[in-house]
Scaffold this active site. Sequence first.
Site: not given
Length: 405
Positions: A101, A230, A305, A400
């Site tokens: 990103e 998760k 993870d 941006h």
Amino acid sequence: MTEDNVDDLIRRVRDGDLRFHELEEHADADTAATARRRLVESDAGVDLDAVGAYGFPADRADANIENMIGAAQIPMGVAGPVTVHGGAVEGERYLPMATTEGALLASVNRGCSVIDAAGGATARVTKSGMTRAPVFRVDDVAEAEALVEWVRDNEDALREAAEATTSHGELTDVTPYVVGDSVFLRFRYDTKDAMGMNMATIATRAAAEEVEAATTASLIALSGNLCTDKKPAAINAVEGRGRSVTADVVIPRDTVEERLHTTPEAVAEVNTRKNLVGSAKAGSLGFNAHVANVVAAMFLATGQDAAQVVEGSNAITTAEVREDGLYVSVSLASLEVGTVGGGTKLPTQGEGLELLGVAGGGDPPGSNADALAECVAVGALAGELSLLAALGSRHLSSAHESLGR
């Protein structure tokens, strides 16, 4: 590795003599990965040269991947250095971040520079413990009550059974939850410098066998989703999982105005209306701007993870005007991190941990994982501060655009 060896493996797979996942049993890991990659290239009609251009011996990933064909390379950068005043880490640190990103590193880096101008951020791990919650079936609520009482009376026996499976983990508590004829037992462990999910699972299996042997309960699933791993879950936001960690800083008013081109009042209002009111209206479990960005990038850079970004980014950001400037904090309720085991053993991820000074086991045990959690929290704080200021100054889109993102 020779071409003959690769060709022989390919031929044997084509002939049905070997299955895809068996190649490592007949060749070294790099030869197996090459043969498998060429098979995939041929079958799919694609070129995987970039995937095959990995920079470490394939056997280093034996414990991390099956059917390896190469590696995915993610650009990695650093934010900082930023000064961290933690309970387990003290001083300047570069924060390694792997991401695709654009503008993320630039934004976090800006936040780090403002934090440093204010003397650094304070960070503390306030609670820790990895959880696993099996679900048991009983006949009725009377048996459920009996099971709960048995657990309360026999926690020492459960602790002995669980801890017999590990030389590092310690069972700290067991909390029962009853839903009809289902009883969930939420086991919490101190897993030291390991993230500890596998450790907790193995230990809980041993404890569950003790429950079945001594009661009328039947184990239905070793994970009953009350852990919760998760998946977004309020129980993690309230009770925590992994490390609960908070970072905060007070930014002088003149620094806010000169470096962030806005005011403490504007940042505080954006945070209230966006992160608190907006998130509440949306029914969100997280009350923050983009904590997941920093958690994900630092997870990838340090071998955590990646799927646990779900609960790792469950965070609340606060901002308030104080007499001496702007107070900002980020509290991450369930940050599951480790500095040993899993992906931390991979070469590039190990270097990311070394950059932070937290690779391997800490002294005392658990201190390196605490330090990593504190660094992630400070990175998240920097990201929140920068984004809130960009919104407060209405510079988000122009930033941006200027970076070409």
